[in-house]
Write a protein that holds these residues in place. Structure first.
Motif, PDB file in Angstrom:
ATOM      1  N   LYS A 209      -0.376  12.259   6.304  1.00 43.36           N
ATOM      2  CA  LYS A 209      -0.789  10.924   6.754  1.00 43.36           C
ATOM      3  C   LYS A 209       0.348   9.928   6.639  1.00 43.36           C
ATOM      4  O   LYS A 209       0.565   9.110   7.541  1.00 43.36           O
ATOM      5  N   GLU A 210       1.107   9.984   5.541  1.00 49.66           N
ATOM      6  CA  GLU A 210       2.197   9.028   5.341  1.00 49.66           C
ATOM      7  C   GLU A 210       3.352   9.274   6.321  1.00 49.66           C
ATOM      8  O   GLU A 210       4.036   8.323   6.737  1.00 49.66           O
TER       9      GLU A 210
ATOM     10  N   GLY B  49       1.358   9.223  10.181  1.00 49.99           N
ATOM     11  CA  GLY B  49       0.557   8.017  10.431  1.00 49.99           C
ATOM     12  C   GLY B  49       1.317   6.878  11.095  1.00 49.99           C
ATOM     13  O   GLY B  49       0.854   6.312  12.097  1.00 49.99           O
TER      14      GLY B  49
ATOM     15  N   ARG C 229      -4.515   8.990  14.890  1.00 47.03           N
ATOM     16  CA  ARG C 229      -4.336   8.345  13.582  1.00 47.03           C
ATOM     17  C   ARG C 229      -5.588   8.499  12.729  1.00 47.03           C
ATOM     18  O   ARG C 229      -5.503   8.750  11.524  1.00 47.03           O
ATOM     19  N   GLU C 230      -6.742   8.368  13.358  1.00 43.69           N
ATOM     20  CA  GLU C 230      -8.001   8.535  12.630  1.00 43.69           C
ATOM     21  C   GLU C 230      -8.171   9.980  12.168  1.00 43.69           C
ATOM     22  O   GLU C 230      -8.629  10.236  11.043  1.00 43.69           O
TER      23      GLU C 230
ATOM     24  N   LEU D   5      -5.828  12.189  11.477  1.00 44.49           N
ATOM     25  CA  LEU D   5      -4.928  12.457  10.360  1.00 44.49           C
ATOM     26  C   LEU D   5      -5.518  11.952   9.053  1.00 44.49           C
ATOM     27  O   LEU D   5      -5.383  12.601   7.992  1.00 44.49           O
ATOM     28  N   SER D   6      -6.190  10.816   9.110  1.00 36.18           N
ATOM     29  CA  SER D   6      -6.786  10.263   7.906  1.00 36.18           C
ATOM     30  C   SER D   6      -8.018  11.049   7.463  1.00 36.18           C
ATOM     31  O   SER D   6      -8.212  11.301   6.265  1.00 36.18           O
ATOM     32  N   GLN D   7      -8.823  11.482   8.445  1.00 37.68           N
ATOM     33  CA  GLN D   7     -10.061  12.184   8.121  1.00 37.68           C
ATOM     34  C   GLN D   7      -9.817  13.604   7.634  1.00 37.68           C
ATOM     35  O   GLN D   7     -10.540  14.097   6.755  1.00 37.68           O
TER      36      GLN D   7
ATOM     37  N   ARG E 224      -7.062  14.871   6.274  1.00 36.95           N
ATOM     38  CA  ARG E 224      -5.914  14.975   5.363  1.00 36.95           C
ATOM     39  C   ARG E 224      -6.166  15.992   4.256  1.00 36.95           C
ATOM     40  O   ARG E 224      -5.348  16.888   4.028  1.00 36.95           O
TER      41      ARG E 224
END
Length: 275
Positions: free
Chosen positions: A146-147, A150, A158-159, A161-163, A165
């Motif tokens: 994510k870092e 992202g 982007r969503e 990658l966050s979900q 992770r």
């Protein structure tokens, strides 16, 4: 008693007669000379009138010459003024055309420069994203997905990658994936305003618990990008909104061989990663 008559000297009578005759001659001469003297002023007056007439004619001719000269000067002045006006108009027109041509060239140059810059930015962003995607496929770097990805992503990617992770990190560590990449080519496929797509060809070498022996793959990725401004003062940049694998071949000693498993297990976009 009658007075005696005086004796008159004959010489005296003659003298008197002569005197009388002289007086008459002078009188006649005077009378004849008087009209001549009176006629002289008439001749002088005529001569003076002729002179005045000649002077008047001369003055008139001179006035006409001056008037003609003034007309000629005025006409010449108008011609010079008209010539200057035409020259000024031509110079002004040439200056306007030169300025318009310069502006047109500058706009074309600026547009071409912006287009070249856009091509370079798209290629660089797509290539960096593919390289980073392979990097976070390593077990040791999986938690940083994510870092790392992202800041280069936008929209649903982007969503995602966050979900995903935690799931991605867990799966990559279980498979103990080790992978490296080398970008071989990148090209802009299309640009449509603030949307674009690029093709990236990369050589990926990987190994893991499911494939202990290191294998080399040449993959072709299509990366879709969107130009956005993240932040009020930030510049507009290209961000990745989608990345998909469209082809892969296994590189062997005998030459490239097409395979069904395009990416190392656990790598974003591979069948085992769920992304």
């Amino acid at each position: 008693m009658a007075k005696p008559a005086k004796n008159v000297d004959s010489d005296g009578v003659d003298d008197a007669a002569e005197d009388l005759t002289g007086v008459k001659r002078k009188s006649r001469a005077g009378s004849s000379s008087t009209p001549a003297k009176k006629a002289a002023p008439k001749k002088t007056a005529a001569k003076s009138a002729a002179t005045e007439s000649a002077d008047a004619d001369g003055k008139a001719d001179k006035a006409e010459a001056v008037a003609a000269g003034d007309d000629a000067s005025e006409k010449k002045s108008r011609q010079v003024s008209l010539t200057l006006d035409m020259r000024q108009l031509l110079l002004a027109g040439a200056a306007v055309l030169a300025a318009a041509a310069l502006i047109f060239c500058m706009l074309n140059w600026f547009s071409a420069r912006q287009q070249v810059r856009a091509f370079n930015d798209i290629q660089a962003t797509a290539s960096k994203f593919v390289t980073s995607m392979v990097t976070v496929s390593n077990a040791e770097e999986a938690a940083k997905a994510k870092e790392v990805l992202g800041p280069m992503s936008t929209g649903k990617l982007r969503e995602t990658l966050s979900q995903q992770r935690d799931e991605h990190t867990k799966q990559t560590k279980q498979l103990n994936v080790k992978a490296t990449s080398e970008i071989q080519a990148a090209a802009v496929e299309s640009i449509r305003g603030d949307n674009s797509s690029a093709l990236v060809i990369a050589k990926i070498e990987s190994s893991g618990s499911m494939a202990p022996t290191k294998t080399a793959n040449r993959v072709v990725m299509r990366v879709d990008l969107t130009r956005e401004r993240h932040g009020f003062w930030a510049a507009r940049k290209w961000y990745v909104n989608k990345a998909e694998l469209i082809g892969s071949t296994v590189l062997q000693d005998g030459g490239p061989k097409r395979q069904q498993t395009p990416l190392p297990p656990g790598m974003p976009g591979s069948g085992s990663s769920g992304n």
